[in-house]
Design an enzyme around this catalytic site. Structure first.
Site, PDB file in Angstrom:
ATOM      1  N   GLY A 151      39.171  30.924  49.161  1.00  0.00           N
ATOM      2  CA  GLY A 151      39.093  32.163  48.405  1.00  0.00           C
ATOM      3  C   GLY A 151      40.387  32.421  47.672  1.00  0.00           C
ATOM      4  N   SER A 196      45.064  34.320  49.206  1.00  0.00           N
ATOM      5  CA  SER A 196      44.219  33.141  49.337  1.00  0.00           C
ATOM      6  C   SER A 196      43.907  32.894  50.807  1.00  0.00           C
ATOM      7  CB  SER A 196      44.930  31.923  48.735  1.00  0.00           C
ATOM      8  OG  SER A 196      44.083  30.803  48.719  1.00  0.00           O
ATOM      9  N   ASP A 197      42.715  32.377  51.057  1.00  0.00           N
ATOM     10  CA  ASP A 197      42.339  32.026  52.424  1.00  0.00           C
ATOM     11  C   ASP A 197      41.342  30.883  52.372  1.00  0.00           C
ATOM     12  OD1 ASP A 197      42.790  33.151  55.294  1.00  0.00           O
ATOM     13  OD2 ASP A 197      40.673  32.595  55.202  1.00  0.00           O
ATOM     14  N   GLN A 198      41.308  30.088  53.436  1.00  0.00           N
ATOM     15  CA  GLN A 198      40.462  28.904  53.441  1.00  0.00           C
ATOM     16  C   GLN A 198      39.746  28.747  54.765  1.00  0.00           C
ATOM     17  OE1 GLN A 198      42.242  24.846  53.913  1.00  0.00           O
ATOM     18  NE2 GLN A 198      41.502  24.599  51.827  1.00  0.00           N
ATOM     19  N   LYS A 225      44.503  40.108  52.038  1.00  0.00           N
ATOM     20  CA  LYS A 225      45.904  39.667  52.059  1.00  0.00           C
ATOM     21  C   LYS A 225      46.672  40.262  50.875  1.00  0.00           C
ATOM     22  CE  LYS A 225      45.242  35.405  54.644  1.00  0.00           C
ATOM     23  NZ  LYS A 225      45.336  33.927  54.650  1.00  0.00           N
TER      24      LYS A 225
END
Length: 195
Positions: free
Chosen positions: A105, A68-70, A52
């Site tokens: 993340g 960010s990623d979840q 991203k």
């Protein structure tokens, strides 16, 4: 000059970043979020967070870009966003009375120096035993289709839990601010010392 960029279209992540009082801009990265075969939750969120940030790197030279990623992890299975109401109800039914781990993340990319940092934070949620009526009502009221794990911590999601366990509750919303502040200071941007 705004040096900070959030690679996310999430209003929840923007609301969290607003708390630091730093000027920033944001953009929506367009990346494929499909997990790779045998990819661990940690490897997945590292790859997507960095992906991203990298998706906006060309447009923002001389910037610090946050990605960010979840994902939710339940019984070893990676669960993403439910996409429809039936899937959201099914996820919450599975979670009733159980522990679910959320792995978020975080990447910070310095496009000027070509350096980057990638890490993740985990946070556990213990769901209380939920009735079918509670689950249906919650999904109708919050419609959490864009949230990993089918709940919104920043809304009525708090009513679903018995307890929360972890270092930074912002991790559940998708942007671990404690760790982000550490990375920003490492990159030379201290939120407390910026005007």
């Amino acid at each position: 000059m705004t040096r900070l960029v959030l690679a996310s279209s999430s209003r929840w992540r923007r609301a969290l970043l607003d708390r630091l009082g730093l000027p920033y801009t944001w953009g929506a990265p367009d990346i494929d979020e499909t997990p790779r075969p045998t990819e661990s939750p940690e490897a997945l969120v590292h790859r997507l967070s960095l992906g991203k940030a990298n998706a906006l790197a060309e447009a923002y030279s001389h910037h610090l870009i946050i990605g960010s990623d979840q994902v939710a992890v339940f019984e070893g299975e990676i669960l993403g966003k439910p996409q429809n109401l039936a899937a959201a109800r099914a996820q919450l039914t599975r979670f009733s009375g159980r522990r679910v781990r959320f792995v978020t993340g975080l990447a910070l990319m310095d496009t000027h120096s070509a350096r980057h940092w990638v890490c993740h934070e985990s946070y556990d949620v213990v769901f209380r035993t939920l009735s079918e009526q509670e689950i249906t009502r919650y999904v109708e009221r919050e419609c959490p289709l864009d949230s990993a794990g089918s709940f919104r911590m920043e809304g009525l999601g708090i009513t679903l839990f018995e307890r929360l366990e972890g270092r930074d509750p912002n991790t559940l919303i998708g942007l671990p601010l404690i760790r982000l502040c550490e990375l920003l200071r490492e990159a030379g941007l201290d939120p407390l010392l910026e005007d």
